[in-house]
Motif scaffolding. Structure first.
Motif, PDB file in Angstrom:
ATOM      1  N   ILE A   1     -23.798  14.273  13.179  1.00 36.65           N
ATOM      2  CA  ILE A   1     -22.425  13.802  13.003  1.00 36.65           C
ATOM      3  C   ILE A   1     -22.069  13.677  11.518  1.00 36.65           C
ATOM      4  CG2 ILE A   1     -20.893  11.813  13.358  1.00 36.65           C
ATOM      5  CD1 ILE A   1     -22.462  11.360  16.016  1.00 36.65           C
ATOM      6  N   ALA A   2     -22.995  13.099  10.721  1.00 34.51           N
ATOM      7  CA  ALA A   2     -22.701  12.881   9.304  1.00 34.51           C
ATOM      8  C   ALA A   2     -22.365  14.195   8.599  1.00 34.51           C
ATOM      9  CB  ALA A   2     -23.894  12.203   8.632  1.00 34.51           C
ATOM     10  N   LYS A   3     -23.114  15.244   8.931  1.00 35.63           N
ATOM     11  CA  LYS A   3     -22.866  16.550   8.311  1.00 35.63           C
ATOM     12  C   LYS A   3     -21.510  17.092   8.758  1.00 35.63           C
ATOM     13  CE  LYS A   3     -24.385  21.313   8.842  1.00 35.63           C
ATOM     14  NZ  LYS A   3     -23.376  21.641   9.839  1.00 35.63           N
TER      15      LYS A   3
ATOM     16  N   ALA B   1     -13.994  26.196   8.660  1.00 36.72           N
ATOM     17  CA  ALA B   1     -14.846  25.777   9.774  1.00 36.72           C
ATOM     18  C   ALA B   1     -15.798  24.704   9.273  1.00 36.72           C
ATOM     19  CB  ALA B   1     -15.621  26.970  10.328  1.00 36.72           C
ATOM     20  N   ALA B   2     -16.205  23.820  10.146  1.00 39.12           N
ATOM     21  CA  ALA B   2     -17.109  22.730   9.766  1.00 39.12           C
ATOM     22  C   ALA B   2     -17.850  22.235  10.994  1.00 39.12           C
ATOM     23  CB  ALA B   2     -16.292  21.580   9.162  1.00 39.12           C
ATOM     24  N   GLY B   3     -19.000  21.612  10.746  1.00 44.79           N
ATOM     25  CA  GLY B   3     -19.737  20.995  11.843  1.00 44.79           C
ATOM     26  C   GLY B   3     -20.786  21.911  12.443  1.00 44.79           C
TER      27      GLY B   3
ATOM     28  N   LEU C   1     -23.113  20.302  30.992  1.00 45.03           N
ATOM     29  CA  LEU C   1     -23.338  21.580  30.312  1.00 45.03           C
ATOM     30  C   LEU C   1     -22.318  22.574  30.834  1.00 45.03           C
ATOM     31  CD1 LEU C   1     -27.232  21.859  30.463  1.00 45.03           C
ATOM     32  CD2 LEU C   1     -25.791  20.796  28.730  1.00 45.03           C
ATOM     33  N   LYS C   2     -21.594  23.170  29.937  1.00 47.45           N
ATOM     34  CA  LYS C   2     -20.594  24.122  30.400  1.00 47.45           C
ATOM     35  C   LYS C   2     -20.714  25.420  29.612  1.00 47.45           C
ATOM     36  CE  LYS C   2     -17.138  22.171  27.306  1.00 47.45           C
ATOM     37  NZ  LYS C   2     -15.825  21.609  27.100  1.00 47.45           N
ATOM     38  N   ASP C   3     -20.216  26.480  30.192  1.00 47.42           N
ATOM     39  CA  ASP C   3     -20.252  27.773  29.513  1.00 47.42           C
ATOM     40  C   ASP C   3     -19.373  27.731  28.270  1.00 47.42           C
ATOM     41  OD1 ASP C   3     -21.922  28.916  31.324  1.00 47.42           O
ATOM     42  OD2 ASP C   3     -20.319  29.693  32.588  1.00 47.42           O
TER      43      ASP C   3
ATOM     44  N   SER D   1     -15.430  35.987  19.872  1.00 51.13           N
ATOM     45  CA  SER D   1     -14.181  36.084  20.632  1.00 51.13           C
ATOM     46  C   SER D   1     -13.185  35.015  20.202  1.00 51.13           C
ATOM     47  CB  SER D   1     -14.454  35.974  22.133  1.00 51.13           C
ATOM     48  OG  SER D   1     -14.777  34.640  22.469  1.00 51.13           O
ATOM     49  N   LEU D   2     -13.618  34.074  19.325  1.00 57.16           N
ATOM     50  CA  LEU D   2     -12.716  33.006  18.891  1.00 57.16           C
ATOM     51  C   LEU D   2     -11.562  33.554  18.068  1.00 57.16           C
ATOM     52  CD1 LEU D   2     -14.983  30.024  17.719  1.00 57.16           C
ATOM     53  CD2 LEU D   2     -13.445  30.113  19.694  1.00 57.16           C
ATOM     54  N   VAL D   3     -11.922  34.271  17.011  1.00 56.88           N
ATOM     55  CA  VAL D   3     -10.916  34.836  16.101  1.00 56.88           C
ATOM     56  C   VAL D   3     -11.351  36.260  15.760  1.00 56.88           C
ATOM     57  CG1 VAL D   3      -9.773  34.592  13.855  1.00 56.88           C
ATOM     58  CG2 VAL D   3     -10.523  32.558  15.098  1.00 56.88           C
TER      59      VAL D   3
HETATM   60  C1  LIG Z   1     -26.797  14.688  23.701  1.00 54.65           C
HETATM   61  C2  LIG Z   1     -26.506  14.719  22.219  1.00 54.65           C
HETATM   62  C3  LIG Z   1     -26.903  13.660  21.420  1.00 54.65           C
HETATM   63  C4  LIG Z   1     -26.640  13.686  20.059  1.00 54.65           C
HETATM   64  N1  LIG Z   1     -27.012  12.615  19.284  1.00 54.65           N
HETATM   65  C5  LIG Z   1     -26.733  12.602  17.990  1.00 54.65           C
HETATM   66  C6  LIG Z   1     -27.084  11.480  17.175  1.00 54.65           C
HETATM   67  O1  LIG Z   1     -27.682  10.491  17.636  1.00 54.65           O
HETATM   68  N2  LIG Z   1     -26.767  11.514  15.860  1.00 54.65           N
HETATM   69  C7  LIG Z   1     -26.118  12.580  15.286  1.00 54.65           C
HETATM   70  O2  LIG Z   1     -25.822  12.550  14.088  1.00 54.65           O
HETATM   71  N3  LIG Z   1     -25.777  13.646  16.036  1.00 54.65           N
HETATM   72  C8  LIG Z   1     -26.054  13.687  17.366  1.00 54.65           C
HETATM   73  N4  LIG Z   1     -25.709  14.760  18.122  1.00 54.65           N
HETATM   74  C9  LIG Z   1     -25.039  15.907  17.465  1.00 54.65           C
HETATM   75  C10 LIG Z   1     -23.570  15.604  17.251  1.00 54.65           C
HETATM   76  O3  LIG Z   1     -22.964  15.262  18.494  1.00 54.65           O
HETATM   77  C11 LIG Z   1     -22.907  16.864  16.691  1.00 54.65           C
HETATM   78  O4  LIG Z   1     -23.590  17.261  15.508  1.00 54.65           O
HETATM   79  C12 LIG Z   1     -21.450  16.628  16.343  1.00 54.65           C
HETATM   80  O5  LIG Z   1     -20.737  16.174  17.481  1.00 54.65           O
HETATM   81  C13 LIG Z   1     -20.824  17.921  15.823  1.00 54.65           C
HETATM   82  O6  LIG Z   1     -19.452  17.738  15.683  1.00 54.65           O
HETATM   83  P1  LIG Z   1     -18.497  18.976  15.722  1.00 54.65           P
HETATM   84  O7  LIG Z   1     -17.122  18.427  15.488  1.00 54.65           O
HETATM   85  O8  LIG Z   1     -19.005  20.057  14.848  1.00 54.65           O
HETATM   86  O9  LIG Z   1     -18.612  19.555  17.215  1.00 54.65           O
HETATM   87  P2  LIG Z   1     -18.257  18.859  18.594  1.00 54.65           P
HETATM   88  O10 LIG Z   1     -18.353  17.371  18.519  1.00 54.65           O
HETATM   89  O11 LIG Z   1     -19.123  19.583  19.602  1.00 54.65           O
HETATM   90  O12 LIG Z   1     -16.738  19.215  18.807  1.00 54.65           O
HETATM   91  C14 LIG Z   1     -16.322  20.525  19.105  1.00 54.65           C
HETATM   92  C15 LIG Z   1     -15.111  20.411  20.044  1.00 54.65           C
HETATM   93  O13 LIG Z   1     -14.525  21.708  20.186  1.00 54.65           O
HETATM   94  C16 LIG Z   1     -14.212  21.881  21.554  1.00 54.65           C
HETATM   95  N5  LIG Z   1     -14.178  23.337  21.793  1.00 54.65           N
HETATM   96  C17 LIG Z   1     -15.204  24.196  21.920  1.00 54.65           C
HETATM   97  N6  LIG Z   1     -14.766  25.443  22.126  1.00 54.65           N
HETATM   98  C18 LIG Z   1     -13.416  25.374  22.132  1.00 54.65           C
HETATM   99  C19 LIG Z   1     -12.389  26.336  22.293  1.00 54.65           C
HETATM  100  N7  LIG Z   1     -12.666  27.622  22.470  1.00 54.65           N
HETATM  101  N8  LIG Z   1     -11.113  25.904  22.239  1.00 54.65           N
HETATM  102  C20 LIG Z   1     -10.840  24.577  22.024  1.00 54.65           C
HETATM  103  N9  LIG Z   1     -11.774  23.633  21.861  1.00 54.65           N
HETATM  104  C21 LIG Z   1     -13.039  24.026  21.907  1.00 54.65           C
HETATM  105  C22 LIG Z   1     -15.315  21.174  22.310  1.00 54.65           C
HETATM  106  O14 LIG Z   1     -14.906  20.848  23.609  1.00 54.65           O
HETATM  107  C23 LIG Z   1     -15.487  19.933  21.442  1.00 54.65           C
HETATM  108  O15 LIG Z   1     -14.623  18.888  21.809  1.00 54.65           O
HETATM  109  C24 LIG Z   1     -25.957  14.784  19.493  1.00 54.65           C
HETATM  110  C25 LIG Z   1     -25.569  15.836  20.301  1.00 54.65           C
HETATM  111  C26 LIG Z   1     -25.837  15.824  21.650  1.00 54.65           C
HETATM  112  C27 LIG Z   1     -25.382  16.981  22.522  1.00 54.65           C
END
Ligand SMILES: Cc1cc2nc3c(=O)[nH]c(=O)nc-3n(C[C@H](O)[C@H](O)[C@H](O)COP(=O)(O)OP(=O)(O)OC[C@H]3O[C@@H](n4cnc5c(N)ncnc54)[C@H](O)[C@@H]3O)c2cc1C
Length: 108
Positions: A92-94, A81-83, A46-48, A54-56
């Motif tokens: 993940i699928a979304k 933006a997405a995710g 877990l990190k801050d 403050s992003l944009v």
């Molecule tokens: C413990 C856990 C279990 C999960 N299990 C499931 C599961 O079984 N099935 C499922 O569908 N979903 C699961 N999820 C949810 C899934 O991981 C997320 O919905 C998915 O990863 C979202 O993808 P994303 O690309 O939006 O974000 P992320 O995968 O979080 O990617 C965002 C990235 O941006 C980076 N970042 C953040 N801030 C900055 C910044 N300021 N500058 C540069 N980089 C930055 C982060 O380090 C990260 O690498 C789980 C989540 C967790 C925490």
């Protein structure tokens, strides 16, 4: 700010030692601490994080999420933006589907 750890379940062990590195062959198997080590099947880090605003500068947000339209475009033209950052469900699928929509629209 220091966390209040007084109401934790008795099974939870609080380790107050600086983490140095993970070790393992294929995945993280051990967390090496300044004073000792923790061996486990998995670790969650877990990190801050920075506040969205403050992003944009000027980015429109809705609570903890970035506002987007159906094309995944934010209020700033050409910025998509997405995710998880745009809202629930955090899956993940979304995230992948939205990422594809955003990428296709950005290319267009
Ligand atoms: C413990 C856990 C279990 C999960 N299990 C499931 C599961 O079984 N099935 C499922 O569908 N979903 C699961 N999820 C949810 C899934 O991981 C997320 O919905 C998915 O990863 C979202 O993808 P994303 O690309 O939006 O974000 P992320 O995968 O979080 O990617 C965002 C990235 O941006 C980076 N970042 C953040 N801030 C900055 C910044 N300021 N500058 C540069 N980089 C930055 C982060 O380090 C990260 O690498 C789980 C989540 C967790 C925490």
């Amino acid at each position: 700010m220091k966390e209040d750890l007084s109401n934790l379940d008795e099974k939870v062990e609080v380790v107050n030692s600086k983490p140095l590195r993970f070790e393992g062959s294929f995945s993280a198997e051990k967390l090496v601490l300044e004073n000792g080590e923790v061996v486990a099947d998995g670790f969650f880090v877990l990190k801050d994080s920075y506040p969205l605003t403050s992003l944009v500068p000027g980015l429109e947000v809705d609570g903890p999420h970035v506002k987007v339209d159906r094309n995944m475009e934010t209020n700033i033209k050409g910025l998509y933006a997405a995710g998880d950052v745009v809202g629930k469900p955090y899956q993940i699928a979304k995230a992948v589907g939205e990422g594809q929509i955003a990428a296709l629209n950005a290319c267009e």
